[in-house]
Design an enzyme around this catalytic site. Sequence first.
Site, PDB file in Angstrom:
ATOM      1  N   ASN A 161       9.443  30.287  81.317  1.00 52.62           N
ATOM      2  CA  ASN A 161      10.132  29.833  82.523  1.00 52.62           C
ATOM      3  C   ASN A 161      11.587  30.272  82.409  1.00 52.62           C
ATOM      4  O   ASN A 161      12.368  29.654  81.693  1.00 52.62           O
ATOM      5  CB  ASN A 161      10.013  28.302  82.609  1.00 52.62           C
ATOM      6  CG  ASN A 161      10.797  27.719  83.765  1.00 52.62           C
ATOM      7  OD1 ASN A 161      11.290  28.451  84.626  1.00 52.62           O
ATOM      8  ND2 ASN A 161      10.907  26.397  83.795  1.00 52.62           N
ATOM      9  N   LYS A 198      13.871  30.122  84.575  1.00 49.14           N
ATOM     10  CA  LYS A 198      14.778  29.286  85.386  1.00 49.14           C
ATOM     11  C   LYS A 198      15.749  30.185  86.158  1.00 49.14           C
ATOM     12  O   LYS A 198      15.375  31.285  86.541  1.00 49.14           O
ATOM     13  CB  LYS A 198      15.495  28.257  84.499  1.00 49.14           C
ATOM     14  CG  LYS A 198      14.486  27.461  83.663  1.00 49.14           C
ATOM     15  CD  LYS A 198      15.057  26.258  82.995  1.00 49.14           C
ATOM     16  CE  LYS A 198      13.967  25.570  82.179  1.00 49.14           C
ATOM     17  NZ  LYS A 198      14.413  24.359  81.540  1.00 49.14           N
ATOM     18  N   HIS A 250       8.018  20.628  88.016  1.00 49.60           N
ATOM     19  CA  HIS A 250       8.960  20.661  86.892  1.00 49.60           C
ATOM     20  C   HIS A 250       9.990  19.551  87.074  1.00 49.60           C
ATOM     21  O   HIS A 250      10.422  19.269  88.201  1.00 49.60           O
ATOM     22  CB  HIS A 250       9.646  22.032  86.835  1.00 49.60           C
ATOM     23  CG  HIS A 250      10.394  22.236  85.554  1.00 49.60           C
ATOM     24  ND1 HIS A 250      11.604  21.631  85.316  1.00 49.60           N
ATOM     25  CD2 HIS A 250      10.080  22.934  84.441  1.00 49.60           C
ATOM     26  CE1 HIS A 250      12.015  21.964  84.092  1.00 49.60           C
ATOM     27  NE2 HIS A 250      11.105  22.754  83.539  1.00 49.60           N
ATOM     28  N   GLU A 282      13.044  19.427  86.606  1.00 50.61           N
ATOM     29  CA  GLU A 282      14.295  19.845  87.258  1.00 50.61           C
ATOM     30  C   GLU A 282      14.135  19.851  88.780  1.00 50.61           C
ATOM     31  O   GLU A 282      15.071  19.557  89.510  1.00 50.61           O
ATOM     32  CB  GLU A 282      14.726  21.231  86.741  1.00 50.61           C
ATOM     33  CG  GLU A 282      15.262  21.117  85.316  1.00 50.61           C
ATOM     34  CD  GLU A 282      15.170  22.394  84.502  1.00 50.61           C
ATOM     35  OE1 GLU A 282      14.942  23.479  85.076  1.00 50.61           O
ATOM     36  OE2 GLU A 282      15.320  22.301  83.271  1.00 50.61           O
ATOM     37  N   GLU A 296       5.952  18.027  79.545  1.00 52.86           N
ATOM     38  CA  GLU A 296       7.337  18.351  79.217  1.00 52.86           C
ATOM     39  C   GLU A 296       8.173  17.076  79.217  1.00 52.86           C
ATOM     40  O   GLU A 296       8.671  16.659  80.276  1.00 52.86           O
ATOM     41  CB  GLU A 296       7.910  19.329  80.248  1.00 52.86           C
ATOM     42  CG  GLU A 296       7.208  20.664  80.285  1.00 52.86           C
ATOM     43  CD  GLU A 296       8.153  21.769  80.751  1.00 52.86           C
ATOM     44  OE1 GLU A 296       8.233  22.785  80.063  1.00 52.86           O
ATOM     45  OE2 GLU A 296       8.830  21.592  81.776  1.00 52.86           O
ATOM     46  N   GLY A 348      15.617  21.672  77.078  1.00 51.86           N
ATOM     47  CA  GLY A 348      16.937  22.282  76.943  1.00 51.86           C
ATOM     48  C   GLY A 348      17.886  21.504  76.059  1.00 51.86           C
ATOM     49  O   GLY A 348      19.091  21.749  76.071  1.00 51.86           O
ATOM     50  N   SER A 407      12.166  22.492  74.394  1.00 56.90           N
ATOM     51  CA  SER A 407      12.769  23.020  73.162  1.00 56.90           C
ATOM     52  C   SER A 407      11.744  23.589  72.177  1.00 56.90           C
ATOM     53  O   SER A 407      11.954  23.510  70.964  1.00 56.90           O
ATOM     54  CB  SER A 407      13.647  21.961  72.490  1.00 56.90           C
ATOM     55  OG  SER A 407      14.700  21.583  73.366  1.00 56.90           O
TER      56      SER A 407
END
Length: 255
Positions: free
Chosen positions: A9, A11, A100, A102, A172, A178, A218
């Site tokens: 991904n 991003k 996701h 985000e 996730e 991250g 991560s």
Amino acid sequence: MRQKFVAGNWKMNLTLPEAQALTSEIVHMLHDELLSPAAPQVVICPPFPLLSAVGHLIGDSGNPALGAQNFHQKESGAYTGEVSAKMLHSVGCQYVILGHSERRQHFREDDELLSQKLKTALAAGLRPIFCVGESLETREADETFAFIGKQLKDGLFHLSNEEFEKVVIAYEPIWAIGTGKTASSQQAQEVHAFIREQIAGAYDAQAAANTSILYGGSANAQNARELFGQPDVDGGLIGGASLKSRDFVEIIKSF
Ligand code: PGA
């Protein structure tokens, strides 16, 4: 036997020349170093403007495959600035990331919207990579299983058996995305096993056994082997480490 996956991904990162350089490196390394038929399905998910160029470089062998990160829930129409699932399919996408954290957080994508998007993706011939995962607060309150169970039930389990077969799930944990903090292989395994149980309840044992469940948060070349060694972890959805060709390829080689 369910399929193993490593999906990258990207991003909102990389310009066209950077994307071309990274893709060429990945393609060459995979070609030189990974010829085993047991190799995982690799999916590369660049931002919209880079899809065609990346698709051109990965070719049409199907592995690596091209994926997108988002699309609009409507099929087409007056939605200035938006991109449809059909458009993605027409430029070679086979997969799309959905749910996701985000997008749930910054773009307020809720279960209802995600349900619509799932239907649109499937109708356009895209395989969704559907993400679930809890915040640190939820984990610390000991509500991880209840929270993920609800995300699955409200966002995903309305699909028919036939539709559900196309779905890949990614666990996730938000606190691991991250942040450099990975879930331990035991924490990942526990949640993956729980997700598989929920699938068995909503569909059947066969569907549960066949669904690929990826870990994201991560994951890197150092921890991938241990994570992927867990019985219910079928691969990874990789953010930061998918932007470095050597790291991404080492993750792919971790099976
Ligand atoms: P990360 O991102 O690997 O950079 O933690 C994973 C993801 O958000 O898909």
